[in-house]
Design an enzyme around this catalytic site. Structure first.
Site, PDB file in Angstrom:
ATOM      1  N   ARG A 121       6.445  25.711  13.376  1.00  0.00           N
ATOM      2  CA  ARG A 121       6.112  24.613  14.314  1.00  0.00           C
ATOM      3  C   ARG A 121       4.633  24.214  14.236  1.00  0.00           C
ATOM      4  NH1 ARG A 121       9.622  27.455  18.060  1.00  0.00           N
ATOM      5  NH2 ARG A 121      11.700  26.523  17.858  1.00  0.00           N
ATOM      6  N   LYS A 143      -1.984  11.654   8.697  1.00  0.00           N
ATOM      7  CA  LYS A 143      -0.641  11.173   8.325  1.00  0.00           C
ATOM      8  C   LYS A 143      -0.126  12.057   7.193  1.00  0.00           C
ATOM      9  CE  LYS A 143      -0.546   6.285   9.567  1.00  0.00           C
ATOM     10  NZ  LYS A 143      -0.495   4.892   9.056  1.00  0.00           N
ATOM     11  N   GLU A 185      -9.554   0.935  -1.826  1.00  0.00           N
ATOM     12  CA  GLU A 185      -9.537   1.342  -0.409  1.00  0.00           C
ATOM     13  C   GLU A 185     -10.964   1.344   0.160  1.00  0.00           C
ATOM     14  OE1 GLU A 185      -6.771   1.900   1.392  1.00  0.00           O
ATOM     15  OE2 GLU A 185      -5.200   2.346  -0.073  1.00  0.00           O
ATOM     16  N   LYS A 227     -12.921   5.014   8.790  1.00  0.00           N
ATOM     17  CA  LYS A 227     -11.567   5.495   9.085  1.00  0.00           C
ATOM     18  C   LYS A 227     -11.581   6.430  10.295  1.00  0.00           C
ATOM     19  CE  LYS A 227      -7.202   7.074   7.599  1.00  0.00           C
ATOM     20  NZ  LYS A 227      -6.243   7.273   6.565  1.00  0.00           N
ATOM     21  N   GLU A 237      -1.295   5.212  15.749  1.00  0.00           N
ATOM     22  CA  GLU A 237      -1.001   3.818  15.381  1.00  0.00           C
ATOM     23  C   GLU A 237      -0.142   3.122  16.418  1.00  0.00           C
ATOM     24  OE1 GLU A 237      -0.535   3.501  11.093  1.00  0.00           O
ATOM     25  OE2 GLU A 237       0.620   1.676  11.355  1.00  0.00           O
ATOM     26  N   ARG A 242      -5.265   1.167  14.409  1.00  0.00           N
ATOM     27  CA  ARG A 242      -5.044   1.860  13.131  1.00  0.00           C
ATOM     28  C   ARG A 242      -4.250   0.988  12.160  1.00  0.00           C
ATOM     29  NH1 ARG A 242      -3.933   8.267  11.988  1.00  0.00           N
ATOM     30  NH2 ARG A 242      -3.939   8.050   9.728  1.00  0.00           N
ATOM     31  N   ASN A 246      -3.836  -1.093   7.336  1.00  0.00           N
ATOM     32  CA  ASN A 246      -2.782  -1.553   6.415  1.00  0.00           C
ATOM     33  C   ASN A 246      -3.143  -2.881   5.752  1.00  0.00           C
ATOM     34  OD1 ASN A 246      -1.155   0.658   6.986  1.00  0.00           O
ATOM     35  ND2 ASN A 246      -0.282  -0.343   8.786  1.00  0.00           N
ATOM     36  N   HIS A 249      -1.669  -3.912   2.475  1.00  0.00           N
ATOM     37  CA  HIS A 249      -0.565  -2.989   2.173  1.00  0.00           C
ATOM     38  C   HIS A 249       0.808  -3.647   2.275  1.00  0.00           C
ATOM     39  CE1 HIS A 249      -3.713  -0.018   2.267  1.00  0.00           C
ATOM     40  NE2 HIS A 249      -2.875   0.947   1.973  1.00  0.00           N
ATOM     41  N   HIS A 253       2.676  -3.280  -0.864  1.00  0.00           N
ATOM     42  CA  HIS A 253       3.873  -2.432  -0.914  1.00  0.00           C
ATOM     43  C   HIS A 253       5.029  -3.175  -1.570  1.00  0.00           C
ATOM     44  CE1 HIS A 253       7.353  -0.169   0.657  1.00  0.00           C
ATOM     45  NE2 HIS A 253       6.543   0.863   0.498  1.00  0.00           N
ATOM     46  N   HIS A 267      -1.115   2.325  -6.679  1.00  0.00           N
ATOM     47  CA  HIS A 267      -1.182   1.970  -5.260  1.00  0.00           C
ATOM     48  C   HIS A 267      -2.442   1.144  -4.934  1.00  0.00           C
ATOM     49  CE1 HIS A 267      -0.730   2.198  -0.943  1.00  0.00           C
ATOM     50  NE2 HIS A 267      -1.945   2.713  -0.848  1.00  0.00           N
TER      51      HIS A 267
HETATM   52  N1  GLY Z   1      -3.556   5.009   5.270  1.00  0.00           N
HETATM   53  C1  GLY Z   1      -3.493   4.360   6.523  1.00  0.00           C
HETATM   54  C2  GLY Z   1      -3.668   5.283   7.672  1.00  0.00           C
HETATM   55  O1  GLY Z   1      -4.026   6.422   7.483  1.00  0.00           O
HETATM   56  O2  GLY Z   1      -3.411   4.895   8.785  1.00  0.00           O
END
Ligand code: GLY
Length: 369
Positions: A121, A143, A185, A227, A237, A242, A246, A249, A253, A267
């Site tokens: 956990r 993430k 990025e 960031k 998010e 946040r 994107n 993206h 994507h 990417h």
């Molecule tokens: N790569 C986008 C984020 O971490 O929210």
């Protein structure tokens, strides 16, 4: 060396940026390393280049690395690899208070982070990102995910690392195309929220890509600080802050999907072109001065990244790209939020974009060169 705090109630941590940090791992991780045997989950290429450095650093501190190799590539972010890794961590007797090391790019970081999120956990982990993309984006912010047959990153968890060491020396062994892909990025942080940084990159981008030590450190640290500020505001998010990360993206994507997530388009390359498309679409809506869209295009082009849809080395059309967007995981109650621009450094979330209009725009772009 720069140290950037990520401020999160009860889960704050530091990101260290500088050359030679792997050598200093035991000193910088301090009490996070509780046992003499330290599990290291490593991308096979990263281990080949940097495994010896890490081994030596741990040995000098009276510890040994327990190596676990992950094959490079997105295919490793799978249910079967997750099961294999969690079984291995259990077999090593990893406990909740231990910290597992993730050495490599986004694939290793995402897979290890997710395994650590669910192991007993939740156990600790330390990110040791060895690609520019992982240093400025995926290793920071918690993430973690694997891919499934239905798409990329569809199963995962928010699980913050306890420490991130972005060793700039590791970027010297990256293929140039991967370095440029990560640079997309970096550029993104200027475009979405920091016009001054965008201007600085226009003057210094070539030095960043040439791995000039001081310039590189400033670019990586500024990106991570941007960031960290956004993650501290909107960790999960939910508020929209946040989601601005994107930028590029949604278009990107769809392009990656059309290219079959293959080497045809990395990417970062997709994000770079996606940023150009988001800027041109913002200009088409009358929200962004065309001159700003042109400056973004020039910055992408100057970095050797793809800036024209029509120049891609695979076929696509507006309808096919929009079809991919319909399967985007950001789809929310039938609408797809797009990150668009009012100015360089001023991004916003637009939830009212008509996908049929996006398809027309993309076809225009394909015809325009
Ligand atoms: N790569 C986008 C984020 O971490 O929210």
């Amino acid at each position: 060396m720069a140290v950037i705090p990520v401020d999160l109630a009860g889960r704050s941590y530091e990101v260290h940026v500088g050359p030679g940090l792997l050598t200093r791992l035991p000193e910088l991780a301090g009490p996070l390393l509780r046992k003499t045997a330290v599990p290291v989950i490593a991308d096979a290429n990263a281990r080949r280049h940097w495994g010896g450095t890490l081994d030596q650093a741990l040995r000098a501190n009276g510890r040994t690395a327990l190596w676990y190799d992950v094959a490079p590539g997105e295919a490793s972010k799978s249910w079967s690899e997750l099961a294999r890794l969690t079984d291995w961590l259990l077999a090593q007797g990893v406990e909740r208070g231990d910290h597992v090391l993730a050495l490599g790019g986004g694939v290793v970081g995402d897979l290890t982070g997710f395994a650590c999120a669910i192991l007993k956990r939740g156990c600790g982990f330390i990110q040791l990102p060895t690609t520019l993309l992982a240093q400025v984006d995926s290793s920071v912010g918690g993430k973690t995910a694997i891919n499934t047959a239905a798409g990329k990153n569809l199963v995962g968890a928010f699980h913050q690392p306890a420490l991130v060491l972005a060793d700039l020396a590791t970027l010297a062994t990256l293929p140039p195309r991967e370095l440029r892909s990560g640079y997309a990025e970096v550029l993104k942080y200027g475009v979405l929220g920091d016009a001054e940084f965008f201007d600085w990159l226009a003057d210094n981008g070539a030095r960043v890509l040439a791995l000039d030590e001081k310039t590189l450190e400033q670019a990586v640290a500024t990106s991570i600080a941007a960031k960290a500020r956004i993650v501290a505001k909107d960790e999960r998010e939910t508020s929209g802050a946040r989601a601005l990360l994107n930028l590029g993206h949604t278009f990107g994507h769809a392009l990656e999907a059309e290219a079959g997530f293959s080497e045809l388009l990395l990417h970062g390359e997709a994000v770079a072109l996606g940023m150009v498309l988001a800027a041109r679409y913002s200009a088409r809506l009358g929200h962004l001065p065309m001159i700003d869209a042109e400056r973004i295009t020039a910055a992408v082009d100057a970095a050797g990244l793809p800036a024209e849809l029509a120049a891609l080395n695979f076929d696509c059309d507006g309808a096919a790209l929009v079809e991919h967007m319909l399967h985007d995981k950001k789809m929310d109650a039938g609408t797809l939020p797009f990150v668009l621009l009012r100015a360089i450094g001023d991004a916003y979330l637009d939830r009212a974009v008509a996908l049929a209009d996006v398809a027309l725009f993309l076809d225009e772009q394909l015809r325009s060169h």
